[in-house]
Motif scaffolding. Structure first.
Motif, PDB file in Angstrom:
ATOM      1  N   ILE A   3      68.587  62.974  37.060  1.00  0.00           N
ATOM      2  CA  ILE A   3      67.630  61.722  36.788  1.00  0.00           C
ATOM      3  C   ILE A   3      66.688  61.866  35.977  1.00  0.00           C
ATOM      4  N   ALA A   4      65.902  63.142  36.399  1.00  0.00           N
ATOM      5  CA  ALA A   4      64.949  63.609  35.520  1.00  0.00           C
ATOM      6  C   ALA A   4      65.219  63.718  33.912  1.00  0.00           C
ATOM      7  N   ILE A  92      48.920  44.424  54.190  1.00  0.00           N
ATOM      8  CA  ILE A  92      49.588  44.120  52.645  1.00  0.00           C
ATOM      9  C   ILE A  92      50.057  42.839  52.785  1.00  0.00           C
ATOM     10  N   ARG A  93      49.500  41.906  52.022  1.00  0.00           N
ATOM     11  CA  ARG A  93      50.231  40.396  51.777  1.00  0.00           C
ATOM     12  C   ARG A  93      50.690  40.225  50.463  1.00  0.00           C
ATOM     13  N   TRP A  94      50.706  41.162  49.539  1.00  0.00           N
ATOM     14  CA  TRP A  94      51.069  40.950  48.211  1.00  0.00           C
ATOM     15  C   TRP A  94      52.581  41.522  48.276  1.00  0.00           C
ATOM     16  N   VAL A  95      53.242  41.489  47.096  1.00  0.00           N
ATOM     17  CA  VAL A  95      54.692  41.980  46.982  1.00  0.00           C
ATOM     18  C   VAL A  95      54.734  43.685  47.215  1.00  0.00           C
ATOM     19  N   ASN A  96      55.502  44.051  48.068  1.00  0.00           N
ATOM     20  CA  ASN A  96      55.540  45.118  48.817  1.00  0.00           C
ATOM     21  C   ASN A  96      57.049  45.604  49.022  1.00  0.00           C
ATOM     22  N   PHE A  97      57.538  46.442  48.170  1.00  0.00           N
ATOM     23  CA  PHE A  97      59.010  46.929  48.296  1.00  0.00           C
ATOM     24  C   PHE A  97      59.448  48.459  47.961  1.00  0.00           C
ATOM     25  N   SER A  98      60.682  48.908  48.288  1.00  0.00           N
ATOM     26  CA  SER A  98      60.811  50.282  48.245  1.00  0.00           C
ATOM     27  C   SER A  98      62.312  50.423  48.146  1.00  0.00           C
ATOM     28  N   ASP A  99      62.881  51.554  47.517  1.00  0.00           N
ATOM     29  CA  ASP A  99      64.263  51.982  47.683  1.00  0.00           C
ATOM     30  C   ASP A  99      64.599  52.758  48.747  1.00  0.00           C
ATOM     31  N   TYR A 103      60.523  60.550  46.837  1.00  0.00           N
ATOM     32  CA  TYR A 103      60.067  61.112  45.461  1.00  0.00           C
ATOM     33  C   TYR A 103      61.697  61.509  44.754  1.00  0.00           C
ATOM     34  N   LYS A 104      62.617  61.070  45.447  1.00  0.00           N
ATOM     35  CA  LYS A 104      64.076  61.199  44.661  1.00  0.00           C
ATOM     36  C   LYS A 104      64.431  59.900  43.981  1.00  0.00           C
ATOM     37  N   SER A 105      63.488  59.061  44.218  1.00  0.00           N
ATOM     38  CA  SER A 105      64.056  57.659  43.442  1.00  0.00           C
ATOM     39  C   SER A 105      63.732  57.920  42.038  1.00  0.00           C
ATOM     40  N   LYS A 106      64.685  57.352  41.387  1.00  0.00           N
ATOM     41  CA  LYS A 106      64.871  57.001  39.864  1.00  0.00           C
ATOM     42  C   LYS A 106      63.583  56.558  39.265  1.00  0.00           C
TER      43      LYS A 106
END
Length: 162
Positions: A3-4, A92-99, A103-106
């Motif tokens: 990925i890196a 948190i009332r704003w957009v908040n997301f994740s996969d 730290y292994k996320s693309k």
């Protein structure tokens, strides 16, 4: 490592790459949903004390003050319950997301995130205008750059009318 190797490092002036994940309700969120909007993209984690302070002290204030700004928080948590508890505690009332890949996320590699918090100010054309590493309470460095950017965007809109 693969990925890196596939990722190219970003700098100010580059187009912000797509980033996709799910919010706490499992709804799909992507940066491209905010095309035409000024965006503050923030990488954070429930285990990062400066991130949590920034959520509570800076982002909550900015989200109320600047209605034409989309704050988008991308969590580097791998545990959904920890992410959910921190999001609730930080209000948190704003957009908040994740996969949920941490730290292994693309996207960590795509955005060259080496420490938390790391934030990017992205203009309404999708161009990275400024990268911010860390958080120092009371410094308001993000807001200072945001005001400059919003002024420039507003100035360009009014000059395009003639």
């Amino acid at each position: 490592v693969k990925i890196a190797q596939e990722s190219s490092y970003l700098s100010e002036g580059d187009k912000a790459p797509e980033i996709v994940g799910k919010n706490l309700d499992n709804g799909l969120v992507s940066l491209s949903n905010f095309k035409g909007t000024t965006v503050l993209l923030d990488f954070w984690s429930s285990t990062c004390p400066p991130c949590r302070k920034q959520n509570k002290n800076e982002f909550s204030r900015l989200s109320k003050k600047y209605k034409n700004l989309a704050i988008i928080s991308f969590s580097l948590d791998t545990n959904k319950e920890m992410w959910e508890r921190a999001s609730e505690a930080d209000n948190i009332r704003w957009v908040n997301f994740s996969d949920l890949k941490g730290y292994k996320s693309k996207f960590v590699f795509d955005y060259n995130v080496q420490s938390l918090p790391t934030s990017f100010l992205i203009d309404n054309k999708g161009i990275i205008k400024k990268k911010f590493n860390g958080y120092i309470e009371g410094q308001n460095s993000i807001e200072k750059e945001l005001v400059k950017l919003l002024f420039l965007e507003s100035d360009k809109k009014s000059s395009n009318k003639y």
